[in-house]
Design a protein around this motif. Structure first.
Motif, short mmCIF file in Angstrom:
data_model
loop_
_atom_site.label_atom_id
_atom_site.label_comp_id
_atom_site.label_asym_id
_atom_site.label_seq_id
_atom_site.Cartn_x
_atom_site.Cartn_y
_atom_site.Cartn_z
N VAL A 1 0.77 -1.22 0.08
CA VAL A 1 -0.08 -0.19 -0.07
C VAL A 1 0.87 1.18 -0.03
N THR A 2 0.74 2.07 -1.10
CA THR A 2 1.51 3.38 -1.04
C THR A 2 0.66 4.62 -0.80
N GLU A 3 -0.46 4.66 -0.25
CA GLU A 3 -1.23 5.66 0.07
C GLU A 3 -0.77 6.35 1.22
N ARG A 4 -0.97 7.61 1.26
CA ARG A 4 -0.20 8.30 2.56
C ARG A 4 -1.25 9.28 3.06
N GLY A 5 -1.14 9.73 4.46
CA GLY A 5 -2.15 10.66 4.87
C GLY A 5 -3.46 10.09 5.15
N TRP A 6 -4.42 10.88 4.69
CA TRP A 6 -5.88 10.72 4.95
C TRP A 6 -6.23 9.68 3.92
N ARG A 7 -5.47 9.38 2.97
CA ARG A 7 -5.91 8.10 1.98
C ARG A 7 -5.15 6.89 2.51
N SER A 8 -4.49 6.68 3.54
CA SER A 8 -3.81 5.68 3.83
C SER A 8 -4.78 4.51 4.06
N GLY A 9 -4.66 3.38 3.23
CA GLY A 9 -5.45 2.25 3.35
C GLY A 9 -6.79 2.48 3.07
N LEU A 10 -7.19 3.53 2.13
CA LEU A 10 -8.56 3.68 1.64
C LEU A 10 -8.89 2.91 0.50
N SER A 11 -7.95 2.38 -0.32
CA SER A 11 -8.23 1.38 -1.50
C SER A 11 -8.71 0.12 -1.01
N VAL A 12 -7.70 -0.29 -0.02
CA VAL A 12 -8.29 -1.68 0.70
C VAL A 12 -9.63 -1.75 1.16
N LEU A 13 -9.79 -0.78 2.22
CA LEU A 13 -10.88 -0.54 3.00
C LEU A 13 -12.34 -0.37 1.79
N MET A 14 -12.08 0.64 0.79
CA MET A 14 -13.16 0.60 -0.14
C MET A 14 -13.35 -0.82 -0.96
N GLY A 15 -12.40 -1.46 -1.05
CA GLY A 15 -12.69 -2.78 -2.04
C GLY A 15 -13.39 -3.52 -1.23
N ALA A 16 -13.00 -3.93 0.27
CA ALA A 16 -13.40 -4.79 1.14
C ALA A 16 -15.13 -4.27 0.96
N ALA A 17 -15.24 -2.97 1.47
CA ALA A 17 -16.60 -2.61 1.60
C ALA A 17 -17.65 -2.71 0.45
N PHE A 18 -16.97 -2.38 -0.57
CA PHE A 18 -17.77 -2.61 -2.09
C PHE A 18 -18.03 -4.20 -2.13
N GLY A 19 -16.94 -5.14 -1.92
CA GLY A 19 -17.19 -6.37 -2.11
C GLY A 19 -18.18 -7.12 -1.39
N SER A 20 -18.47 -6.30 -0.01
CA SER A 20 -19.81 -6.94 0.92
C SER A 20 -20.97 -6.69 0.12
N TRP A 21 -21.08 -5.83 -0.83
CA TRP A 21 -22.36 -5.55 -1.56
C TRP A 21 -22.46 -6.40 -2.69
N TRP A 22 -21.18 -6.30 -3.52
CA TRP A 22 -21.24 -6.73 -5.08
C TRP A 22 -20.53 -8.06 -5.28
N ARG A 23 -19.80 -8.56 -4.25
CA ARG A 23 -19.32 -9.95 -4.43
C ARG A 23 -20.04 -10.88 -3.54
N THR A 24 -21.32 -10.43 -3.06
CA THR A 24 -22.15 -11.54 -2.32
C THR A 24 -23.55 -11.26 -2.96
N ARG A 25 -24.36 -12.13 -2.50
CA ARG A 25 -25.91 -12.05 -2.89
C ARG A 25 -26.63 -11.08 -2.12
N ARG A 26 -25.87 -10.21 -1.66
CA ARG A 26 -26.60 -8.84 -0.83
C ARG A 26 -27.33 -8.15 -1.59
N TRP A 27 -26.71 -7.85 -2.79
CA TRP A 27 -27.25 -6.90 -3.72
C TRP A 27 -28.48 -7.37 -4.37
N VAL A 28 -28.40 -8.76 -4.63
CA VAL A 28 -29.47 -9.45 -5.40
C VAL A 28 -30.80 -9.41 -4.51
N ILE A 29 -30.66 -9.68 -3.12
CA ILE A 29 -31.59 -9.84 -2.10
C ILE A 29 -32.15 -8.23 -1.98
#
Length: 263
Positions: free
Chosen positions: A14-42
């Protein structure tokens, strides 16, 4: 050297710094909880049935009144706002209580990134599954039933419904940073949602409350959403401004408070 490479093979630099530190990883996990599961279908199926099923009786009635249909559409999205509160009640509180938030922030992840990962992916998931998909199906139903509606005006009306959902999402998110228990986080938004009927009786309040976006009030027979879709004058434009400003304030308080919270 090989052992070292094997030991780090599952990690991403992870190369992000400052307030963006870890943002891409956290965003990816959060979006995945919607779109890589059946949650959005339900959620999509649920709200397509709730919104379209409720309006079908009016749309396919003997003498459907277009204004009644448009107003009922706004009213039905109020149930989605209640669902938003339920879905978001544990977004911050649950992770504070379980220690997950402290663990995540002990890694190279900033507090603003953590809050953003709760706000943006959930907002997108909620808008798409509770409004966009059900509304697209509703437009098809309008077309089949020969209900006269302009797609552009309907899209603007749906965006007002989305603003109301954002109000409850940001309110619940803010409360999650202010409290350590889920009780007040869910109770306050629900009390406000239903209590607006009483508050609307206070002179001046009916014209600015989010309730006016969905339900006829302020002495009008049509809601803000209904008026926009029908191409009529908006009865309570101040409610749009108030709701938008409230969303900004709730979000700002959430960032401010979480940045100062001891985990």
């Amino acid at each position: 050297m090989m052992a070292s490479n094997l030991g780090t093979a599952g990690f991403e630099r992870v190369t992000e710094r400052g307030w963006r530190s870890g943002l891409s990883v956290l965003m990816g996990a959060a979006f995945g909880s919607w779109w890589r599961t059946r949650r959005w279908v339900i959620q999509s199926l649920l709200w397509t049935v709730v919104i379209n099923g409720s309006l079908a009786a009016v749309i396919w009635g003997d003498a459907p009144d277009d204004m009644s249909v448009f107003t009922l559409y706004g009213v039905m999205t109020m149930f989605a706002a209640i669902a938003v509160t339920i879905l978001m009640q544990e977004a911050i509180v649950g992770e504070k209580r379980s220690g997950t938030a402290a663990w995540v922030l002990s890694k190279p992840a900033s507090r603003p990134a953590f809050v953003l990962s709760k706000l943006v992916p959930n907002a997108v998931g909620i808008f798409v599954t509770m409004l966009l998909i059900p509304s697209a199906v509703l437009l098809v139903q309008f077309s089949l039933a020969s209900v006269d509606v302009a797609v552009g005006r309907f899209a603007v009306g749906a965006s007002i419904a989305a603003l109301n959902l954002l109000f409850y999402l940001t309110l619940t998110l803010m409360l999650g940073t202010l409290f350590d228990a889920a009780g007040p986080v869910i109770a306050i938004p629900l009390a406000f949602a239903f209590g607006q009927q009483l508050l609307a009786g206070v002179p001046g309040l009916s014209a600015i409350l989010p309730w006016s976006l969905l339900v006829p009030s302020a002495g009008s027979e049509v809601s803000v959403i209904g008026a926009i879709i029908a191409g009529q004058p908006v009865p309570a434009p101040a409610a749009i401004a108030f709701t938008g400003v409230a969303c900004v304030v709730f979000t700002a308080v959430a960032f401010w408070k979480f940045s100062r919270t001891e985990l």
